[in-house]
Enzyme design. Sequence first.
Site, PDB file in Angstrom:
ATOM      1  N   ASP A  29      25.201  53.117 -20.889  1.00 18.59           N
ATOM      2  CA  ASP A  29      25.031  54.589 -20.079  1.00 18.59           C
ATOM      3  C   ASP A  29      24.987  54.474 -18.872  1.00 18.59           C
ATOM      4  OD1 ASP A  29      22.800  53.055 -20.500  1.00 18.59           O
ATOM      5  OD2 ASP A  29      21.396  54.789 -20.928  1.00 18.59           O
ATOM      6  N   GLU A  51      28.118  41.213 -23.480  1.00 16.55           N
ATOM      7  CA  GLU A  51      28.428  40.894 -21.981  1.00 16.55           C
ATOM      8  C   GLU A  51      28.136  39.218 -21.751  1.00 16.55           C
ATOM      9  OE1 GLU A  51      26.178  44.561 -22.654  1.00 16.55           O
ATOM     10  OE2 GLU A  51      25.975  42.849 -23.855  1.00 16.55           O
ATOM     11  N   HIS A 114      14.231  53.785 -20.950  1.00 18.54           N
ATOM     12  CA  HIS A 114      14.980  52.726 -21.749  1.00 18.54           C
ATOM     13  C   HIS A 114      15.543  51.754 -20.767  1.00 18.54           C
ATOM     14  CE1 HIS A 114      18.602  55.455 -20.909  1.00 18.54           C
ATOM     15  NE2 HIS A 114      19.300  54.452 -21.105  1.00 18.54           N
ATOM     16  N   HIS A 115      15.647  50.760 -21.458  1.00 21.72           N
ATOM     17  CA  HIS A 115      16.390  49.354 -20.606  1.00 21.72           C
ATOM     18  C   HIS A 115      15.374  48.907 -19.736  1.00 21.72           C
ATOM     19  CE1 HIS A 115      19.507  50.018 -23.061  1.00 21.72           C
ATOM     20  NE2 HIS A 115      20.439  50.652 -22.076  1.00 21.72           N
ATOM     21  N   GLY A 435      27.930  23.146 -18.911  1.00 22.54           N
ATOM     22  CA  GLY A 435      27.958  22.909 -20.048  1.00 22.54           C
ATOM     23  C   GLY A 435      27.337  23.634 -21.087  1.00 22.54           C
ATOM     24  N   ASP A 467      34.224  23.448 -33.987  1.00 15.45           N
ATOM     25  CA  ASP A 467      33.785  24.373 -34.964  1.00 15.45           C
ATOM     26  C   ASP A 467      32.244  24.895 -34.437  1.00 15.45           C
ATOM     27  OD1 ASP A 467      32.750  22.132 -35.551  1.00 15.45           O
ATOM     28  OD2 ASP A 467      32.832  22.472 -37.779  1.00 15.45           O
ATOM     29  N   ASN A 494      34.733  19.814 -36.805  1.00 12.73           N
ATOM     30  CA  ASN A 494      33.685  18.547 -36.622  1.00 12.73           C
ATOM     31  C   ASN A 494      32.637  18.472 -37.449  1.00 12.73           C
ATOM     32  OD1 ASN A 494      35.124  17.581 -34.365  1.00 12.73           O
ATOM     33  ND2 ASN A 494      33.872  19.119 -32.850  1.00 12.73           N
ATOM     34  N   GLY A 496      29.935  20.545 -37.963  1.00 13.28           N
ATOM     35  CA  GLY A 496      28.559  20.545 -37.061  1.00 13.28           C
ATOM     36  C   GLY A 496      28.864  20.104 -35.694  1.00 13.28           C
ATOM     37  N   GLU A 500      26.150  16.504 -30.192  1.00 12.93           N
ATOM     38  CA  GLU A 500      24.676  16.437 -30.407  1.00 12.93           C
ATOM     39  C   GLU A 500      24.154  14.992 -31.294  1.00 12.93           C
ATOM     40  OE1 GLU A 500      26.151  18.934 -29.902  1.00 12.93           O
ATOM     41  OE2 GLU A 500      24.721  20.426 -28.600  1.00 12.93           O
TER      42      GLU A 500
END
Length: 563
Positions: A29, A51, A114-115, A435, A467, A494, A496, A500
Amino acid sequence: MADETEIVNYLFKRLYQLGIRSVHGVPGDFNLVALDYLDPAGLNWVGNCSELNAGYAADGYARINGISALITTFGVGELSAVPAIAGSYSERVSIVHIVGVPSTKTEKHGLPIHHTFADGDYSAFKNISKTISQACITLDDAKIAGKEIDRVLRALPVDMVLSKTPAQGLDNPIDLTVPRNDLDTETEAVEAIKKALYGSSNAIILVGVGAMQYRVLKEVQEFIDLSQLPVFLTPMVRAPKKPQEQSINTDLRVNSALYGQEKLMLHVETSVHSQFRGVYNGDASGPEIQQAIQSADLVVFIGPLNTDFNSGGFTSYTKTKNTIEFQSNFTKVGYATYLDVGMKLVLPRILDSIDVRKIQHPQTNITKVEKPIDVEAKITEPSDQEVTQQWFWGHIGDWLQEGDVVVAETGTSSFGIMDTRFPKGVTAITQILWGSIGFSVGACQGATLAIAESERPTRRVILFVGDGSFQLTGNEISTMIRHGLKPIIVVLNNDGYTTERKIHGPEMSYNDIQPWKYRKFLKAFGARKGEYKNYVVRTQSECYGLFNKGNEFSKANVIQATS
């Protein structure tokens, strides 16, 4: 030109003058009135799924085009874009982030609208942006708005959009003059550099990401051609943009480190051609590259940035006494530091005064490093074995074509593509320093749009994404479909978060993800039959057949592949 124009019109015309043709973002808005003025200024509104995606897309667009623009609304919108904008700032990518904010009257009276946090404080979000922006300003004075826009672009109050500001500035290009180095100090530095070069018998050139960020690739190329010394790159250098003809003003690059990313960009690996020897990444490099760096009696290091992923976990090493270091605002020769002698101006002086006959070339035979394909993985006959990471990245370079744009997601893709040898003119987009997983899907949309608007709209854009990362921002494919963009998207199955798992918790449930039906996405997002193609490959022979250069897959299609 009229004496006055609307502030928003001045702003958007400046963006157009800087080479921007499409603006990413999400309507809200507090920015709706401003969006009405995009089309009259010659700007296309992209409209993203979020965004965050818009910020990633603006990043990808800027890495191709040199600069981009993003429009969000106050509070909820701008905060959603923060991770993307922070990444662009970290990696010195030039994005103008424009935020539509409440009226000056509303802010003056501290109304709980608002916001906001309903506490009357309208500065909280701007204060966040200040920490991830080169410059940040609110346009709330129509008399000086044009000058402020030329200095910095960031926020636009909703009631200031149609206010009039002097328009004469639009007739003049923005001054981009680089401040001069101190002449005496620069002269002293040049003499010290020449002495070091002439006294060396085994010198090499190491090109860091600063050569891109501070717009000296042209000078670096000339120095390489002149000296004929062996050249090595650091990992972050593998993300240049396409060549363009003119630079743009750095003062209008807001939510980035504004001192970099010009349009005059050369692909480093292509530019150094026969002198290129490999990518130096500390202990993560091959033994022959490590030996070449460590045995050199002089390292000409142009624009180093010693981050963990860019230095093999801080294992990159050059001896200070044997190093010439060029930075944006200083130059070092051994232990001597020459302050305020930036590389942009000192390199041309070196080129003008150096005597190449006095430069000795390495006595050791540093051979050109070929692409690292594991002998056991190399295909002689197509195999029915499962596709592995090592096999895939060792062969994908054979399928790439001259001029491709390769977008590699943080994780297995960014690490895998690091040693893949590129054909001439390939542009790589990764996010090695920041990253942020999910970055690549939005960046792919932005890069593909920038290519479509460029002088070479037929260049292929290829995204490699795991993925896990895809699940963060995969809905941005919807925007690609809406704008008729057709990159090649390779989703690596992969199962997952593989990166990691390599770090910690290989069997832990927090590294698992819900399997998706990736082939259903295009239809679900509204792509019509005939506008896209899907492929699934599981074995080496299937992959080899799909990525064969004679296959129709070599054309630009939206696809999904598993490995």
